[in-house]
Motif scaffolding. Structure first.
Motif, short mmCIF file in Angstrom:
data_model
loop_
_atom_site.label_atom_id
_atom_site.label_comp_id
_atom_site.label_asym_id
_atom_site.label_seq_id
_atom_site.Cartn_x
_atom_site.Cartn_y
_atom_site.Cartn_z
N UNK A 345 0.83 -1.20 0.00
CA UNK A 345 0.00 0.00 0.00
C UNK A 345 0.87 1.26 0.00
N UNK A 346 1.94 1.21 0.76
CA UNK A 346 2.86 2.36 0.80
C UNK A 346 3.52 2.57 -0.56
N UNK A 347 3.87 1.47 -1.22
CA UNK A 347 4.44 1.57 -2.57
C UNK A 347 3.43 2.20 -3.51
N UNK A 348 2.19 1.77 -3.45
CA UNK A 348 1.15 2.28 -4.35
C UNK A 348 0.90 3.77 -4.12
N UNK A 349 0.88 4.16 -2.86
CA UNK A 349 0.65 5.58 -2.55
C UNK A 349 1.81 6.43 -3.04
N UNK A 350 3.05 5.92 -2.91
CA UNK A 350 4.22 6.67 -3.37
C UNK A 350 4.28 6.73 -4.89
N UNK A 351 3.96 5.63 -5.55
CA UNK A 351 4.10 5.56 -7.00
C UNK A 351 2.91 6.18 -7.73
N UNK A 352 1.69 5.82 -7.31
CA UNK A 352 0.48 6.24 -8.02
C UNK A 352 -0.03 7.58 -7.50
N UNK A 353 0.19 7.83 -6.20
CA UNK A 353 -0.24 9.12 -5.66
C UNK A 353 -1.56 9.09 -4.95
N UNK A 354 -2.08 7.90 -4.66
CA UNK A 354 -3.33 7.79 -3.92
C UNK A 354 -3.25 6.57 -3.01
N UNK A 355 -4.09 6.55 -1.98
CA UNK A 355 -4.06 5.47 -1.00
C UNK A 355 -5.14 4.45 -1.31
#
Length: 623
Positions: A345-355
């Protein structure tokens, strides 16, 4: 605490037929997959964010930041294990599992992670009621962290294989008998850096070290090497990511007050970054930085903000590799497949910009994902570039080294015994083995783009000069030979760049050798082959008389009697009156005969030619 640690460590003996019981744990989230043989992993997936300093004007900044680089190291471990599980030739009918923990780049957290792996109790219940013990641990990025891991679980004969710890202190087999690594020791890097300083003739330099085992031991080894060359160290500054701003400013003042223009920074990127920011903020430029392998290829020093001060840094980098199959594996990361999986989830938030959270209360101020986001819009991010993997490739080699050691585990001897004897060639052509101290063979890539740019500059200058000299007499004209040789030279080195970048492992050396030899032979053959032809096949042309068949009239040398020469006096096939006396012209044999004819019919021209011959030392003289 000591009793608790001993209880956790005793669980390592659980496979001897007795049951196991866990009295407590550190509650550390982990990436987990059960297997018949378990391998542990420790990576600094989170780091303290030194760029955010609390101002007490609002909400405090987050204490940690997600490290995409370290997360890719963890994903590479998973990728390699899954690749081995599908290989019928390596550990057939045996499944490998993994448990990967976060260290936060802290020796204390690394120690907690090591004890958690030693207990080997997963938070999820397994069929047996107790997870199997880890047979080996892949850890850690920092030397201080690896010292903690090797010291706590090494005595239980659990091998530790590091992918980025380079401190020479870890080669001490008496203290760390089960420690191995897939990156060269700083013993070799210190020698290479000292030779680099000597090569450029720098005799007065400064040094920056991180306040840990990596920095202190690295600078100490470097100082011992440069002493042999008579090189002096003006100062040694110390930095650390957790240092207060006052200590960082003291190092900045030390640099500003010194007269050195060359500084070695033997420090990890995270520890060096606070000093880098302050150097850029105070606009300190004109320093030639020498980098250790820990930050020479890091992303932040090459950003536009940092490039003005740190662009052009020199250093040695670890071996790179292109692993194309890793790309679709990374693109397949998805937080919705297993919502409880940590780090994703942290990777997705950092890469995509949303949680990616269905619970609004869990998102805080973060933007909530709609659910249709994909990684296809972020393929240009450096995270997905698998063509120049360095530390990530070290993780890959570490997993395969453990797998080959387990494959040889025929008799009841510790994995360490077989890991010490591992010697195999992987699919990329690299030989993987360890010396008596657990070190791999030393191998570094030099940043050849400086040397390549210089070669290209020389080639262009040579080509321009050859073009300007194209009108020289035939016997003195090397323009066509030089031009042809430069075309070969440029063709070789232009094709070298994509070939070098895409070549795996040791084949990069073969590409370099081929480029050097082919360009050198192209120069030799193009320039010297015609001369060898004259010497060997046409020796009658190898005379002074033949070489001096040519004449040049300098600009401004004009004689009034030349106007008396009319075209009718020029023999058939010769040049016209205008061409004969055209200034700055290099004359061929036919034109020289024209001058001879003209001089026989006009004594004034004869006098002019004699004057030119004496004053300019022309190869042709008129008698």
């Amino acid at each position: 605490m000591r009793k608790r640690a001993l209880v956790c460590l005793c669980v390592l003996c659980m496979n001897t037929g007795f049951g196991c019981e866990l009295l407590g744990n550190f509650d550390m989230p982990s990436l987990f997959k059960e297997g018949e043989i378990m391998i542990g992993g420790i990576f600094p997936v989170f780091n303290k964010d030194v760029s955010n300093i609390a101002t007490f004007d609002g909400e405090p900044p987050p204490p940690v930041m997600f490290d995409l680089r370290a997360f890719r190291w963890a994903q590479m471990m998973i990728f390699a294990i899954e690749e081995i599980n599908t290989d019928p030739a390596l550990l057939p009918n045996i499944s490998l599992g993994y448990r990967i923990l976060n260290s936060c780049s802290s020796p204390t957290n690394t120690l907690r992670a090591a004890l958690t792996l030693a207990s080997s109790q997963n938070e999820k219940e397994t069929a047996s009621g107790c997870s199997p013990a880890v047979s080996a641990v892949i850890a850690e990025a920092g030397s201080s962290q690896s010292l903690a891991v090797a010291g706590i679980i090494g005595p239980f004969q659990v091998p530790v294989v590091s992918y980025f710890s380079t401190c020479a202190c870890l080669s001490n087999r008496a203290k760390y008998p089960t420690f191995f690594r897939t990156i060269p020791s700083d013993y070799f890097q210190a020698k290479a850096l000292a030779a680099l300083v000597k090569h450029f003739g720098w005799e007065w330099i400064g040094a920056i070290q991180s306040d840990n085992d990596y920095g202190r031991n690295g600078v100490l080894a470097f100082k011992e090497e440069v002493k042999k060359f008579g090189i002096c160290i003006a100062f040694v500054g110390t930095v650390l990511r957790t240092y207060p701003q006052e200590k960082i400013l003291k190092v900045v003042e030390m640099i500003k007050q010194s007269t050195v223009k060359v500084i070695l920074a033997f420090t990890p990127e995270g520890d060096f970054y606070p000093l880098m920011r302050e150097i850029v903020k105070q606009n300190i430029t004109g320093i030639q930085w020498i980098a250790s392998e820990a930050w020479i290829t890091a992303a932040r020093p090459s950003t536009p903000e940092m490039y003005q001060a740190f662009g052009g840094a020199l250093g040695f980098v670890v071996q790179k590799m292109n692993i194309p199959n890793l790309y679709p594996f990374l693109m397949n990361i998805n937080p919705y497949r297993d919502p409880s999986e940590p780090f994703v989830k942290d990777f997705w938030e950092t890469m995509v910009g949303c949680k990616p959270s269905s619970n609004v209360s869990d998102t805080g101020a973060a933007k909530i994902c709609a659910g249709n986001e994909t990684l296809m819009d972020h393929t240009q991010d450096v995270f997905f570039n698998v063509s120049q993997l360095r530390v990530t490739y070290n993780v890959y080699k570490a997993v395969y080294a453990i797998a080959h050691a387990l494959h040889q585990l025929v008799f009841c001897r510790p994995v360490t015994h077989h890991l010490q004897r591992v010697n195999f060639r992987n699919q990329f052509g690299d030989d993987v083995f360890f010396d008596q101290n657990g070190n791999p063979p030393a191998s570094y890539d030099v940043a050849f783009y400086v040397v390549l740019g210089y070669i290209g500059f020389l080639a262009v200058v040579c080509l321009v000069l050859a073009f300007l000299a194209r009108k020289l007499p035939d016997n003195f004209n090397e323009a066509k030979f030089i031009t042809f040789s430069m075309l070969i030279f440029c063709a070789v080195w232009i094709t070298f760049i994509p070939a070098y970048v895409s070549s795996p492992g040791k084949f990069t050396v073969a590409v370099e050798i081929f480029a050097i030899l082919s360009s050198a032979f192209g120069l030799l053959i193009s320039i010297f082959a015609p001369k060898c032809y004259i010497i060997i096949i046409k020796p009658e042309k190898n005379t002074r008389k033949h070489a001096h068949q040519g004449i040049h009239l300098a600009p401004g040398l004009w004689h009034p009697s030349a106007n008396n020469l009319i075209d009718s006096k020029v023999p058939p096939g010769c040049c016209s009156q205008k061409d004969v006396f055209l200034a700055t012209t290099f004359f061929s044999r036919t034109q020289v005969r024209c001058l001879q004819y003209a001089s026989e019919n006009d004594p004034g021209i004869t006098t002019l030619l004699r004057k030119c011959s004496r004053s300019l030392f022309l190869p042709y003289s008129v008698t």
